[in-house]
Design a protein around this motif. Structure first.
Motif: not given
Length: 94
Positions: A54-64, A66-73
């Motif tokens: 399991v690779i945990p990725v702490v990320y708020d999808l509401t930020k998609l 808003q110019g933050t780092e792309d989850i795909g990257s």
């Protein structure tokens, strides 16, 4: 397989990650805002089946958008393809 699960810190997403971890040698990207629960999930999977990761990725999808780092990257830093995508995250407006 390379699996991505959004909303993985509790409920259906958490249980799905556990189930998929038991089924072989999988790399599971678990995305959620709650880092503590993702760490708990990571530790639980390590005990259940050390062949799965399991690779945990702490990320708020509401930020998609808003110019933050792309989850795909973030995911592409670890793997070159996704075999299964489970979009489980939800958002409630009150």
């Amino acid at each position: 397989m390379n699996i991505v699960i959004t909303g993985a810190s509790q409920g259906i997403g958490y249980a799905t990650a556990i189930e998929l971890a038991q089924k072989g040698n999988n790399t599971i990207f678990c995305i959620a805002r709650n880092g503590h629960n993702l760490e708990k999930l990571q530790n639980e999977v390590a005990k259940i089946n050390p062949a799965s990761t399991v690779i945990p990725v702490v990320y708020d999808l509401t930020k998609l958008c808003q110019g933050t780092e792309d989850i795909g990257s973030i995911i592409r830093k670890h793997i070159d393809k996704v075999d299964i995508l489970i979009n489980n995250a939800g958002l409630l407006y009150v």
